[in-house]
Enzyme design. Structure first.
Site, PDB file in Angstrom:
ATOM      1  N   ASP A  64       0.877  -1.170   0.000  1.00  0.00           N
ATOM      2  CA  ASP A  64       0.000   0.000   0.000  1.00  0.00           C
ATOM      3  C   ASP A  64       0.914   1.221   0.000  1.00  0.00           C
ATOM      4  O   ASP A  64       1.536   1.533   1.017  1.00  0.00           O
ATOM      5  CB  ASP A  64      -0.891  -0.012   1.241  1.00  0.00           C
ATOM      6  CG  ASP A  64      -1.735   1.252   1.373  1.00  0.00           C
ATOM      7  OD1 ASP A  64      -1.691   2.100   0.455  1.00  0.00           O
ATOM      8  OD2 ASP A  64      -2.428   1.396   2.392  1.00  0.00           O
ATOM      9  N   VAL A  65       1.019   1.909  -1.151  1.00  0.00           N
ATOM     10  CA  VAL A  65       1.976   3.014  -1.247  1.00  0.00           C
ATOM     11  C   VAL A  65       1.565   4.228  -0.425  1.00  0.00           C
ATOM     12  O   VAL A  65       2.343   5.179  -0.287  1.00  0.00           O
ATOM     13  CB  VAL A  65       2.219   3.450  -2.715  1.00  0.00           C
ATOM     14  CG1 VAL A  65       2.903   2.348  -3.503  1.00  0.00           C
ATOM     15  CG2 VAL A  65       0.932   3.916  -3.381  1.00  0.00           C
ATOM     16  N   TYR A 162      -3.675  15.353 -10.271  1.00  0.00           N
ATOM     17  CA  TYR A 162      -2.896  14.271 -10.877  1.00  0.00           C
ATOM     18  C   TYR A 162      -1.802  14.832 -11.783  1.00  0.00           C
ATOM     19  O   TYR A 162      -0.662  14.359 -11.755  1.00  0.00           O
ATOM     20  CB  TYR A 162      -3.833  13.361 -11.677  1.00  0.00           C
ATOM     21  CG  TYR A 162      -3.185  12.090 -12.169  1.00  0.00           C
ATOM     22  CD1 TYR A 162      -2.672  11.162 -11.280  1.00  0.00           C
ATOM     23  CD2 TYR A 162      -3.105  11.818 -13.529  1.00  0.00           C
ATOM     24  CE1 TYR A 162      -2.086   9.980 -11.725  1.00  0.00           C
ATOM     25  CE2 TYR A 162      -2.528  10.635 -13.986  1.00  0.00           C
ATOM     26  CZ  TYR A 162      -2.028   9.725 -13.083  1.00  0.00           C
ATOM     27  OH  TYR A 162      -1.441   8.564 -13.532  1.00  0.00           O
ATOM     28  N   LYS A 166       2.163  14.220 -11.141  1.00  0.00           N
ATOM     29  CA  LYS A 166       3.038  13.597 -12.134  1.00  0.00           C
ATOM     30  C   LYS A 166       4.154  14.554 -12.562  1.00  0.00           C
ATOM     31  O   LYS A 166       5.277  14.109 -12.868  1.00  0.00           O
ATOM     32  CB  LYS A 166       2.224  13.148 -13.351  1.00  0.00           C
ATOM     33  CG  LYS A 166       1.386  11.906 -13.089  1.00  0.00           C
ATOM     34  CD  LYS A 166       2.250  10.685 -12.771  1.00  0.00           C
ATOM     35  CE  LYS A 166       1.452   9.395 -12.805  1.00  0.00           C
ATOM     36  NZ  LYS A 166       2.275   8.216 -12.481  1.00  0.00           N
TER      37      LYS A 166
END
Length: 264
Positions: A64-65, A162, A166
Site C-alpha cells: 500500500d503506497v 494528478y 506527475k
C-alpha cells in the site's frame, strides 16, 4: 528466456495489472528476478504464477503506497527474499482516487488533493526511493524508473491534482539522477499516453491527439526494459515520451476523449 536483465532484482510498485503487470512479466522473461507488488494478493499471485510457468522468478509482496510502513517493509522483504535490489520501478498510481475526483481545482477538498499526491509522489516515489536507496547504492547497474504521464506536461480540465503530482514525479526523477550519480544510480522517467489493456482497442487508428494508435501495456514494457538494462548505462535524468505522439500534437489539448483518458 531472454538475458537482457540477467542479474537484476526489480521491485515494481502496482504490478498486479495493466502496465505494471506487463513490466513484471516482460522483465522476468528477460532474466530479472521480480518483486510483484500491489493491494490485491489474488491478482499478484496470478502474475507470479504466470511468470513462474514461463520459467521466470518472482514473488508477490502486498503493498500500500499510502503507508510508509508498507513501503519500507516491501523493500526490506524484497532484499531479504532475493538477496539484494538493483532496480526500483515506481509505477503505482491512485487510479480510483483520480477517477472519482475529476473536477476543477477549486472544488477539491484537502483530503482529495492529498490522497492523489500521496499515492502518486510521496509514497510511490519519495518513500520508495528513500528506503531502496541504500540497497541501490551497493548494487551494480542500479537504477530507478518512474512511470509518469502526458498529463504532467499538458493541462486538462478536472485532472489538476494528478497532473501536478506527475509533474513532481518528473522533477524528482531529475533530482534523483543528479543525487545518484556519485553512487552509480541512474534515474529515468517514462511519460505515458493513453494505454489500454484490451487488445481490441489498440489497432492502427489515430485520433485523440495520437499520431499512431492507442497504446497497450507492452509498448511501455519494451521501453522500460531498455531503460533499466545496462544497455542504457549512458541514460539518466531522461524524460522518455512513449505516447503515440500525443504530447507533440497540438490538437490534443482540445480533444475531450484525450482529456478524460490520457495518463498512466
Amino acid at each position: 528466456m531472454g538475458t537482457r536483465l540477467d542479474g537484476k532484482v526489480v521491485l515494481i510498485s502496482g504490478s498486479t495489472r495493466g502496465i505494471g503487470r506487463s513490466l513484471a512479466e516482460h522483465f522476468a522473461s528477460e532474466g530479472a528476478k521480480v518483486a510483484v507488488t500491489g493491494r490485491t494478493a489474488e491478482r499478484g499471485e496470478k502474475v507470479v504464477a504466470r511468470i513462474r510457468e514461463a520459467g521466470g522468478e518472482a514473488e508477490f509482496f502486498p503493498l500500500d503506497v499510502t503507508s510508509e510502513d508498507s513501503v519500507r517493509g516491501v523493500v526490506s522483504s524484497t532484499v531479504e527474499h532475493f538477496g539484494g535490489l538493483t532496480t526500483l520501478v515506481n509505477n503505482a498510481a491512485p487510479t480510483d482516487a483520480v477517477a472519482t475526483t475529476i473536477k476543477p481545482i477549486h472544488e477539491y477538498s484537502n483530503e482529495e488533493w492529498q490522497r492523489i499526491l500521496t499515492g502518486t509522489v510521496t509514497g510511490n516515489v519519495f518513500w520508495a526511493s528513500k528506503y531502496a536507496w541504500p540497497h541501490l547504492v551497493s548494487a551494480v547497474g542500479a537504477s530507478i524508473l518512474n512511470i509518469s504521464s502526458g498529463q504532467s506536461v499538458a493541462g486538462f480540465k478536472g485532472f489538476g491534482a494528478y497532473g501536478a503530482a506527475k509533474a513532481a514525479v518528473n522533477s524528482l526523477t531529475r533530482s534523483l539522477a543528479v543525487e545518484g550519480s556519485d553512487d552509480g544510480i541512474r534515474a529515468n522517467c517514462i511519460l505515458v499516453g493513453r494505454v489500454v489493456a484490451s487488445k481490441g482497442d489498440s489497432g492502427h487508428h489515430t485520433g485523440g491527439g495520437r499520431l499512431t494508435r492507442i497504446g497497450n501495456p507492452m509498448d511501455i514494457a519494451y521501453a522500460a526494459t531498455w531503460l533499466v538494462s545496462d544497455e542504457a548505462a549512458f541514460a539518466t535524468g531522461s524524460m522518455v515520451t512513449v505516447d503515440g505522439g500525443f504530447s507533440i500534437n497540438g490538437d490534443a489539448a482540445s480533444d475531450a476523449e484525450s482529456s478524460a483518458a490520457a495518463g498512466s
